[in-house]
Design a protein around this motif. Structure first.
Motif, short mmCIF file in Angstrom:
data_model
loop_
_atom_site.label_atom_id
_atom_site.label_comp_id
_atom_site.label_asym_id
_atom_site.label_seq_id
_atom_site.Cartn_x
_atom_site.Cartn_y
_atom_site.Cartn_z
N MET A 1 18.29 -1.73 -14.10
CA MET A 1 18.12 -1.81 -12.65
C MET A 1 16.97 -2.75 -12.32
SD MET A 1 17.26 1.18 -9.84
CE MET A 1 15.50 1.04 -10.01
N THR A 2 17.16 -3.55 -11.27
CA THR A 2 16.10 -4.42 -10.76
C THR A 2 15.91 -4.16 -9.27
OG1 THR A 2 17.71 -6.20 -10.36
CG2 THR A 2 16.54 -6.22 -12.47
N ILE A 3 14.87 -4.75 -8.71
CA ILE A 3 14.59 -4.62 -7.28
C ILE A 3 14.94 -5.93 -6.58
CG2 ILE A 3 12.80 -4.19 -5.55
CD1 ILE A 3 13.52 -1.75 -7.25
N HIS A 4 15.66 -5.82 -5.48
CA HIS A 4 16.07 -7.00 -4.73
C HIS A 4 14.86 -7.66 -4.08
CE1 HIS A 4 18.28 -9.53 -1.88
NE2 HIS A 4 19.33 -9.34 -2.66
N ARG A 5 14.89 -8.99 -4.03
CA ARG A 5 13.76 -9.73 -3.45
C ARG A 5 13.52 -9.41 -1.98
NH1 ARG A 5 18.06 -13.17 -4.05
NH2 ARG A 5 18.73 -14.43 -2.27
N GLU A 6 14.55 -8.95 -1.27
CA GLU A 6 14.36 -8.58 0.13
C GLU A 6 13.45 -7.36 0.28
OE1 GLU A 6 15.25 -10.30 2.62
OE2 GLU A 6 16.72 -11.69 1.76
N GLY A 7 13.25 -6.64 -0.82
CA GLY A 7 12.46 -5.42 -0.75
C GLY A 7 11.00 -5.58 -1.11
N TYR A 8 10.61 -6.76 -1.60
CA TYR A 8 9.24 -6.93 -2.08
C TYR A 8 8.21 -6.63 -0.99
CZ TYR A 8 11.24 -9.31 -6.17
OH TYR A 8 11.95 -9.62 -7.30
N GLN A 9 8.40 -7.19 0.20
CA GLN A 9 7.43 -6.99 1.27
C GLN A 9 7.42 -5.54 1.74
OE1 GLN A 9 8.07 -9.37 4.79
NE2 GLN A 9 6.05 -8.94 5.63
N SER A 10 8.62 -4.97 1.94
CA SER A 10 8.70 -3.58 2.42
C SER A 10 8.09 -2.61 1.42
CB SER A 10 10.17 -3.20 2.67
OG SER A 10 10.74 -4.00 3.70
N ILE A 11 8.36 -2.82 0.13
CA ILE A 11 7.80 -1.94 -0.90
C ILE A 11 6.29 -2.11 -0.99
CG2 ILE A 11 7.75 -1.48 -3.38
CD1 ILE A 11 10.76 -2.16 -3.40
N GLY A 12 5.82 -3.33 -0.84
CA GLY A 12 4.38 -3.58 -0.85
C GLY A 12 3.67 -2.86 0.29
N ILE A 13 4.25 -2.94 1.49
CA ILE A 13 3.68 -2.24 2.64
C ILE A 13 3.74 -0.73 2.42
CG2 ILE A 13 3.98 -1.75 5.10
CD1 ILE A 13 5.02 -4.63 5.40
N GLY A 14 4.88 -0.26 1.87
CA GLY A 14 5.03 1.16 1.59
C GLY A 14 4.00 1.66 0.59
N ALA A 15 3.74 0.87 -0.45
CA ALA A 15 2.74 1.25 -1.45
C ALA A 15 1.34 1.33 -0.84
CB ALA A 15 2.75 0.26 -2.61
N LEU A 16 1.04 0.38 0.04
CA LEU A 16 -0.27 0.37 0.70
C LEU A 16 -0.44 1.61 1.58
CD1 LEU A 16 -2.90 -1.16 1.31
CD2 LEU A 16 -1.70 -2.32 3.17
N LEU A 17 0.59 1.93 2.36
CA LEU A 17 0.51 3.11 3.23
C LEU A 17 0.44 4.39 2.42
CD1 LEU A 17 3.11 2.12 6.00
CD2 LEU A 17 0.61 2.18 6.20
N PHE A 18 1.22 4.45 1.33
CA PHE A 18 1.20 5.61 0.45
C PHE A 18 -0.21 5.85 -0.08
CE2 PHE A 18 1.43 7.19 -3.96
CZ PHE A 18 2.00 8.44 -3.73
N GLY A 19 -0.85 4.77 -0.52
CA GLY A 19 -2.21 4.89 -1.05
C GLY A 19 -3.21 5.31 0.00
N ILE A 20 -3.16 4.67 1.17
CA ILE A 20 -4.12 4.98 2.24
C ILE A 20 -3.98 6.43 2.70
CG2 ILE A 20 -4.74 4.49 4.63
CD1 ILE A 20 -4.05 1.55 4.07
N ILE A 21 -2.74 6.85 2.97
CA ILE A 21 -2.50 8.21 3.46
C ILE A 21 -3.02 9.25 2.48
CG2 ILE A 21 -0.69 9.92 3.97
CD1 ILE A 21 0.94 7.57 5.17
N ASN A 22 -2.77 9.05 1.20
CA ASN A 22 -3.15 10.06 0.22
C ASN A 22 -4.64 10.02 -0.12
OD1 ASN A 22 -0.72 11.70 -0.84
ND2 ASN A 22 0.06 9.62 -0.63
N ILE A 23 -5.27 8.85 -0.05
CA ILE A 23 -6.72 8.80 -0.23
C ILE A 23 -7.42 9.57 0.89
CG2 ILE A 23 -8.73 7.26 -0.12
CD1 ILE A 23 -7.03 5.19 -1.65
#
Length: 218
Positions: A1-23
């Motif tokens: 399985m790979t990740i589609h290039r259309e998802g790079y930005q959305s996943i990056g933003i999601g990872a940032l929000l995930f980190g901020i919310i949990n910190i």
């Protein structure tokens, strides 16, 4: 399985929000309400993993056959009917529609080998993808592919949650069967308009796989 290039930005933003919310959660809630901090972590982790899953490209053995029209999308067949196309053909066609839920793979693939004869984006509404008028009133992108066997129209349609249709095909381009034609973000539908007399190989409510399931035969 790979990740589609259309998802790079959305996943990056999601990872940032995930980190901020949990910190913030663990810094301010873990001492007084540890159960709430854990609950927030579990919920946000689920959402983040779902986001990654949405942009997945699973490894599959694709179906390649010049006599066959392959499903352009994952999902469930919700329409098989004869319609009058007023966008390109101006005659009767057989429409087969595939509904894509947010849980489906959202890569769209070329159903046939051929040349792109038409490619047009249409602004529109965001009705639920299974609504009968979504084919003509929703945001959508239509592509016509032609080869020696026949001519078909593939319509990517935005749903109530989909806000962006990506299409990579340009008029005059020669495309290969099952190569990527585009991507739709967050729930949608794909219509395929086939010549009358085409043999339909799927049934209503059948679950299909893009690039794998045979939709029809010339």
């Amino acid at each position: 399985m790979t990740i589609h290039r259309e998802g790079y930005q959305s996943i990056g933003i999601g990872a940032l929000l995930f980190g901020i919310i949990n910190i913030v959660s663990f810094n301010f809630l873990s001492a007084a309400m540890p159960w709430l901090a854990v609950a927030i972590f579990i919920v946000t982790l689920f959402v983040f993993l779902f986001l990654i899953s949405f942009f997945r490209i699973p490894n599959r053995k694709l179906t390649i056959n010049d006599n066959q029209i392959i499903c352009p999308a994952d999902g469930k067949v919700v329409v098989i009917e004869e319609i009058t196309d007023v966008e390109y053909f101006n005659d009767k066609r057989v429409q087969v529609s595939i509904f894509m839920s947010p849980a489906n793979v959202h890569v769209n693939r070329n159903p046939i080998n051929g040349v792109v004869k038409y490619s047009q984006y249409h602004k529109g509404k965001y009705l639920v993808a299974w609504h009968p008028k979504s084919s003509t009133e929703n945001e959508r992108h239509s592509v016509v592919l032609e080869n020696a066997k026949g001519t078909i129209l593939v319509k990517q349609i935005a749903g109530a949650l989909a806000k962006r249709i990506c299409n990579y095909l340009k008029v005059g381009t020669e495309v290969k069967q099952c190569n990527e034609m585009g991507f739709i973000k967050f729930g949608s539908r794909v219509d395929v308009l086939l010549p009358l007399g085409t043999t339909i190989n799927v049934q209503l409510n059948q679950v299909v796989q893009g690039g794998v399931t045979v939709l029809a035969t010339f």
